[in-house]
Design an enzyme around this catalytic site. Structure first.
Site, PDB file in Angstrom:
ATOM      1  N   HIS A   5       0.853  -1.253  -0.038  1.00  0.00           N
ATOM      2  CA  HIS A   5       0.023  -0.030   0.014  1.00  0.00           C
ATOM      3  C   HIS A   5       0.901   1.386   0.109  1.00  0.00           C
ATOM      4  O   HIS A   5       0.686   2.111  -0.586  1.00  0.00           O
ATOM      5  CB  HIS A   5      -0.814  -0.116   1.376  1.00  0.00           C
ATOM      6  CG  HIS A   5      -1.738  -1.407   1.104  1.00  0.00           C
ATOM      7  ND1 HIS A   5      -2.362  -1.781   2.305  1.00  0.00           N
ATOM      8  CD2 HIS A   5      -2.422  -1.741   0.447  1.00  0.00           C
ATOM      9  CE1 HIS A   5      -2.831  -2.796   1.978  1.00  0.00           C
ATOM     10  NE2 HIS A   5      -2.978  -3.195   0.866  1.00  0.00           N
ATOM     11  N   GLU A  62       4.353 -16.887 -23.971  1.00  0.00           N
ATOM     12  CA  GLU A  62       5.419 -16.923 -22.746  1.00  0.00           C
ATOM     13  C   GLU A  62       5.797 -18.274 -22.207  1.00  0.00           C
ATOM     14  O   GLU A  62       6.525 -18.530 -21.271  1.00  0.00           O
ATOM     15  CB  GLU A  62       4.860 -15.992 -21.624  1.00  0.00           C
ATOM     16  CG  GLU A  62       3.275 -16.500 -21.073  1.00  0.00           C
ATOM     17  CD  GLU A  62       2.964 -15.739 -19.864  1.00  0.00           C
ATOM     18  OE1 GLU A  62       3.721 -15.068 -19.352  1.00  0.00           O
ATOM     19  OE2 GLU A  62       1.668 -15.717 -19.690  1.00  0.00           O
ATOM     20  N   ASP A  65       8.364 -14.651 -18.375  1.00  0.00           N
ATOM     21  CA  ASP A  65       8.186 -16.007 -18.225  1.00  0.00           C
ATOM     22  C   ASP A  65       8.810 -16.796 -19.404  1.00  0.00           C
ATOM     23  O   ASP A  65       9.320 -17.974 -19.121  1.00  0.00           O
ATOM     24  CB  ASP A  65       6.586 -16.442 -18.291  1.00  0.00           C
ATOM     25  CG  ASP A  65       6.073 -16.373 -16.900  1.00  0.00           C
ATOM     26  OD1 ASP A  65       6.655 -16.611 -15.991  1.00  0.00           O
ATOM     27  OD2 ASP A  65       4.834 -15.474 -16.644  1.00  0.00           O
ATOM     28  N   CYS A  96       5.360  -7.625 -23.716  1.00  0.00           N
ATOM     29  CA  CYS A  96       5.001  -6.544 -22.518  1.00  0.00           C
ATOM     30  C   CYS A  96       5.709  -7.140 -21.316  1.00  0.00           C
ATOM     31  O   CYS A  96       5.390  -6.681 -20.225  1.00  0.00           O
ATOM     32  CB  CYS A  96       3.310  -6.994 -22.203  1.00  0.00           C
ATOM     33  SG  CYS A  96       2.717  -8.404 -21.925  1.00  0.00           S
TER      34      CYS A  96
HETATM   35  C1  PEP Z   1       5.821 -11.721 -18.623  1.00  0.00           C
HETATM   36  O1  PEP Z   1       5.735 -12.917 -18.164  1.00  0.00           O
HETATM   37  O2  PEP Z   1       6.509 -11.268 -19.150  1.00  0.00           O
HETATM   38  C2  PEP Z   1       4.476 -11.070 -18.061  1.00  0.00           C
HETATM   39  C3  PEP Z   1       4.432  -9.637 -18.659  1.00  0.00           C
HETATM   40  O3  PEP Z   1       3.691 -11.574 -17.478  1.00  0.00           O
HETATM   41  P1  PEP Z   1       3.975 -11.520 -15.847  1.00  0.00           P
HETATM   42  O4  PEP Z   1       5.344 -10.814 -15.445  1.00  0.00           O
HETATM   43  O5  PEP Z   1       2.997 -10.823 -15.323  1.00  0.00           O
HETATM   44  O6  PEP Z   1       3.878 -13.051 -15.595  1.00  0.00           O
HETATM   45 MG    MG Z   2       3.948 -13.927 -17.547  1.00  0.00          MG
END
Ligand code: PEP
Ligand code: MG
Length: 612
Positions: free
Chosen positions: A214, A456, A480, A527
């Site tokens: 938080h 991923e 991942d 991402c």
């Molecule tokens: C990733 O695995 O790169 C991803 C964007 O998802 P997370 O980090 O939430 O597993």
């Molecule tokens: Mg991921």
């Protein structure tokens, strides 16, 4: 390398040269240099004394008067925060009000007064310590749970408030500040953090807390640089020490040398200049030097971050990690509750797109509401889409909320951890059912909602050509993908150097995924944390990516880096990198091809260069 990987918290090896370098978690961006003020601990600021048997009722009465006082103080702060920092931080404080009368805590406290004849302050501290020990045992298990960690934090906060009310300690620890100060504390309550907005506080550093705690949320809302989870802060820093707080890198330098100070001030100035530039350029698209647009979107964990995404010039939300809605609570979120959250993000971002990722729970994202089985290898276990398909009731609730949110803007649904086509088909069937149920209930929705997948898992890379015919878009999750391809646990700090996205296997996979998407005219984004690294972003553009999603704070830097290279230049460097067989060779190619021309951005945004 990943934003969700626990960062190192030890003294860094370069300590002697630049000062004492401590590493924690980058909780709120910004760089500052200031004088440390180490805050004490209310827990130890009273005398532990026994009371006489005849005084127990008076002592219990004193306890409940303190509860009332603490409650009134929190309500007051909550009301003022509602106006300054918005609903979310205020809602956190409201939860503390309820917790003040939590039987788990209060029954223990009363028993200690009545049976053990402890004074009320002592009874509160002893009870909260007992509860914290119980939590610590569970939280230190291999299945360490963010929920538990956060609950520990909450219990500490509430007991701190009670002790202050009992001892008459000031509600605001910060009121005696006269000079700009860097606050160092074991922990800061949300109320303390909120109070900093009005004080000459430059930044803060805490020993406990995570990026999702938080206090970190508040710090971002108030735009104060912060490093949290820095284990040794109180032992290593003394009041009066000069400290550099780097909320971009999660680094604190104690008594830095002149060069480190100069560098930090320069980085701070650049960071502030970037922020200022945003005011004029945030509505301009990110383009390469040759004018090719690259869509930069934001990754968010909490709805309140959507505003930050806009402030930083993001063109949409490329990844909303909705699993955070399930964390920190005892009951599953309802459809209406989720709908309101998604709707608020969609409306804030409209007409920009919002990619809602269905919950990615399991693995290192443990959530107590699901009662997940204990597994030998949670990262390879019941996680993300696998869990969703095992719990269609919970999944459908989320899908209906997402479908309803589509009535308010450009919504896309993204599925994490897809490894086989059957999973995507099953999800599509459930989405169709969710749409039918939303229609039946008379709610509005968009006629078409694109459904994409995270790439991923190595299997998804190898089948990218197949998936491109069945998914509406791809988003590569390198956090991942690196973990599963290189067989390196993303949470294992000692293996972190091995977990590099610049491994030849990874960049060849990225090229493969991009080619498959292009062949079938499917949008492809990336991402993972890799996208927020300026060098990696240039490499990705060279590999053909035209959409990246990252932490909001990284958007301006990436925009600046892209503006200095043409697509042809990026392509040439990417070609050289693809021809390398070793990570070190790839890093060399990238350093020569990219780093030299964006040195100011690299050092301005993240200090000495560290490859992702
Ligand atoms: C990733 O695995 O790169 C991803 C964007 O998802 P997370 O980090 O939430 O597993
Ligand atoms: Mg991921």
């Amino acid at each position: 390398m990943s934003s969700s990987t626990a960062p190192p918290r030890s003294v860094a090896p370069d300590s002697t040269i630049r000062g004492l370098v401590l590493r924690g978690i980058a909780a709120s961006p910004g760089v500052t240099v200031g004088t440390a003020l180490v805050l004490g601990d209310a827990k130890n600021a009273f005398r532990r004394k026994h009371i006489h048997l005849s005084r127990t009722e008076d002592e219990v009465k004193r306890l409940y008067e303190a509860v009332e006082l603490a409650r009134a103080q929190i309500v007051q702060v909550s009301e003022s925060m509602q106006q300054t920092a918005g609903h979310e931080p205020a809602a956190i404080l409201d939860a503390y009000v309820a917790m003040l009368t939590d039987p788990l805590l209060m029954a223990r406290v009363e028993a200690k007064i009545r049976k053990d004849l402890m004074c009320a302050e002592w009874a509160v501290v002893a009870s909260s310590d007992e509860i914290l020990t119980l939590f610590a045992r569970k939280a230190n298990s291999p299945q360490a749970d963010t929920y538990l960690l956060e609950r520990r934090h909450d219990i500490e906060f509430v007991s701190d408030r009670l002790v202050r009310a009992l001892t008459g300690h000031s509600d605001r620890r910060l009121e005696n500040f006269t000079v700009p100060t860097v606050v160092i504390a074991r922990d800061l309550s949300p109320a303390d953090t909120a109070g900093m907005a009005k004080e000459p506080v430059l930044a803060f550093v805490t020993e406990i807390g995570t990026k999702t705690s938080h206090t970190a949320i508040m710090a971002r809302a108030l735009e104060l640089p912060a490093v949290v989870g820095l284990n040794d802060a109180l032992a290593m820093i003394r009041t009066g020490d000069t400290v550099i707080v780097d909320g971009l890198r999660g680094e604190v330098i104690v008594n830095p040398n002149d060069i480190a100070i100069e560098e930090a001030l320069a980085r701070s100035a650049r960071h502030m200049a970037f922020s200022r530039d945003l005011l004029s350029s945030r509505n301009e698209r990110a383009v390469t030097r040759c004018g090719v647009p690259v869509s930069l979107k934001a990754n968010i964990e909490l709805p309140a971050e959507a505003v930050l995404a806009l402030d930083h010039g993001a063109e949409g939300i490329g990844l909303y990690r909705t699993e955070f809605i399930y964390i920190d609570r005892t009951a599953m979120p309802t459809e209406d509750e989720q709908y309101e959250l998604y709707k608020s993000v969609v409306e804030t971002m409209a007409p920009r797109p919002v990619t809602l990722r269905t919950f990615d729970i399991g693995g290192d994202k443990f959530v107590s509401t699901f009662q997940l089985p204990s597994e030998m290898n949670p990262a390879l276990g019941l996680r993300a889409v696998r869990l969703a398909l095992r719990r269609p009731d919970v999944f459908l609730t989320q899908l209906r909320a997402m479908v309803r949110a589509s009535a308010h803007g450009d919504v896309r649904i993204m599925i994490p951890m897809i490894a086989s086509l059957g999973e995507l088909r099953d999800v599509r069937t459930l989405i169709a059912r969710a749409q039918a149920e939303v229609d039946l209930a008379g709610h509005a929705r968009a006629p078409h909602i694109p459904v994409g997948i995270m790439i991923e898992v190595p299997a998804a890379v190898m089948l990218a050509d197949v998936f491109a015919q069945h998914a509406d878009f791809f988003s590569v999750g390198t956090n991942d993908l690196v973990q599963y391809t290189l067989a390196v646990d993303r949470t294992n700090q000692s293996l972190a150097p091995l977990a590099t996205a610049f491994h030849p296997a990874i960049i060849r996979m990225l090229a493969l995924v991009q080619a498959a998407a292009e062949k079938h005219s499917r949008p492809v984004s990336l991402c993972g944390a890799m996208a927020s690294d300026p060098i990696a972003a240039l490499l990705l553009v060279g590999l053909g990516f035209r959409e990246l999603s990252m932490e909001s704070a990284a958007v301006p830097e990436i925009k600046a880096a892209l503006s200095r290279f043409s697509v042809d230049e990026c392509r040439e460097v990417a070609g050289l990198a693809l021809a390398c067989d070793e990570t070190s060779d790839i890093e060399e190619v990238l350093a020569v091809g990219f780093a030299v021309r964006i040195h100011d951005i690299l050092t301005g945004a993240s200090g000495e260069r560290t490859f992702v």
